[in-house]
Design a protein around this motif. Sequence first.
Motif, PDB file in Angstrom:
ATOM      1  N   VAL A 128      52.714  36.830  46.711  1.00 27.08           N
ATOM      2  CA  VAL A 128      51.095  37.110  46.713  1.00 27.08           C
ATOM      3  C   VAL A 128      51.048  39.063  45.895  1.00 27.08           C
ATOM      4  CG1 VAL A 128      48.513  37.711  47.041  1.00 27.08           C
ATOM      5  CG2 VAL A 128      49.742  35.754  47.626  1.00 27.08           C
ATOM      6  N   PHE A 174      49.799  32.630  52.453  1.00 26.03           N
ATOM      7  CA  PHE A 174      49.359  32.902  50.519  1.00 26.03           C
ATOM      8  C   PHE A 174      47.915  33.080  50.204  1.00 26.03           C
ATOM      9  CE2 PHE A 174      48.219  31.830  46.368  1.00 26.03           C
ATOM     10  CZ  PHE A 174      48.329  32.116  45.438  1.00 26.03           C
ATOM     11  N   HIS A 175      47.129  32.237  50.889  1.00 25.69           N
ATOM     12  CA  HIS A 175      45.495  32.068  51.074  1.00 25.69           C
ATOM     13  C   HIS A 175      45.154  33.634  51.338  1.00 25.69           C
ATOM     14  CE1 HIS A 175      45.157  28.956  49.013  1.00 25.69           C
ATOM     15  NE2 HIS A 175      45.652  27.578  49.782  1.00 25.69           N
ATOM     16  N   VAL A 195      45.247  36.682  49.561  1.00 23.34           N
ATOM     17  CA  VAL A 195      45.147  37.217  48.494  1.00 23.34           C
ATOM     18  C   VAL A 195      43.903  37.408  48.127  1.00 23.34           C
ATOM     19  CG1 VAL A 195      43.370  35.246  46.781  1.00 23.34           C
ATOM     20  CG2 VAL A 195      45.833  34.767  46.780  1.00 23.34           C
ATOM     21  N   TYR A 196      42.842  36.820  49.814  1.00 26.36           N
ATOM     22  CA  TYR A 196      41.890  37.020  49.873  1.00 26.36           C
ATOM     23  C   TYR A 196      41.915  38.946  50.491  1.00 26.36           C
ATOM     24  CZ  TYR A 196      37.155  37.785  53.131  1.00 26.36           C
ATOM     25  OH  TYR A 196      36.557  38.053  54.053  1.00 26.36           O
ATOM     26  N   ALA A 256      44.091  41.115  49.070  1.00 29.19           N
ATOM     27  CA  ALA A 256      44.248  41.639  48.238  1.00 29.19           C
ATOM     28  C   ALA A 256      42.550  42.018  47.506  1.00 29.19           C
ATOM     29  CB  ALA A 256      44.990  41.396  47.485  1.00 29.19           C
ATOM     30  N   VAL A 257      42.123  40.445  47.453  1.00 30.55           N
ATOM     31  CA  VAL A 257      40.801  40.688  47.471  1.00 30.55           C
ATOM     32  C   VAL A 257      39.899  42.089  47.870  1.00 30.55           C
ATOM     33  CG1 VAL A 257      38.326  39.677  46.158  1.00 30.55           C
ATOM     34  CG2 VAL A 257      40.708  38.770  45.571  1.00 30.55           C
ATOM     35  N   ASN A 312      37.014  35.295  37.482  1.00 29.17           N
ATOM     36  CA  ASN A 312      38.187  35.482  38.009  1.00 29.17           C
ATOM     37  C   ASN A 312      38.641  34.489  38.677  1.00 29.17           C
ATOM     38  OD1 ASN A 312      39.100  38.612  38.009  1.00 29.17           O
ATOM     39  ND2 ASN A 312      36.918  39.141  39.216  1.00 29.17           N
ATOM     40  N   PHE A 366      41.030  32.425  41.222  1.00 28.28           N
ATOM     41  CA  PHE A 366      41.918  31.585  42.056  1.00 28.28           C
ATOM     42  C   PHE A 366      42.837  30.696  42.608  1.00 28.28           C
ATOM     43  CE2 PHE A 366      39.237  35.544  42.903  1.00 28.28           C
ATOM     44  CZ  PHE A 366      39.793  36.538  43.079  1.00 28.28           C
TER      45      PHE A 366
END
Length: 197
Positions: free
Chosen positions: A30, A150-151, A154-155, A157-158, A173, A175
Amino acid sequence: MQSTTENKKTPYASSRNACKLCAPLGASVVFKGIEGCVPMIHGSQGCATYIRRYMISHYKEPVDIASSNFSETTTIYGGNRNFIEGINNVIRQYSPQVIGIATTCLAETIGEDVNALVAEYKQANEENPLLPVFIHASTPSYQGSHMDGFHEAVYAAVATLADKNTKSGAHINLFPGFVSPADLRNLKEMLTLSGIE
């Protein structure tokens, strides 16, 4: 009567892909996807080397993964000095816009408070105009696999990068998860044909 050799079963050795057990690896994927981001593994050098080696063989090109490089002493007394030195090295060598920090099993087991380390670092360097954005993802492998890492990244980063004050009409957006670049191109093409940004 059957012979005894026919009744014996052939030995079977089970194996598992170790890459599927590495949560910081998923987080690093990510972070490498964010423009201007350098991933940093807060933990031992071996974890960063393993992730770097895996990503180099996958992408067929050099991949930089920084590390706070835990040692026996760091494991006992905490990794704050290594963390600060690692961040300083990353900023000096790469001038990143973002530093994505993934924690390893060791850092999580000894209870490293990465958010507090980041806050202390920002406070001590608040006059630096080139201070990058920090994204922290808690990714101990004993809590999940590369997909969980990974998840989590992503969380994180958002949660860190999303502008909560911006409202847009026809903007979506997506994902999609851990998919290939071909899948991403296909999704972009479908949205473009639908007139959706």
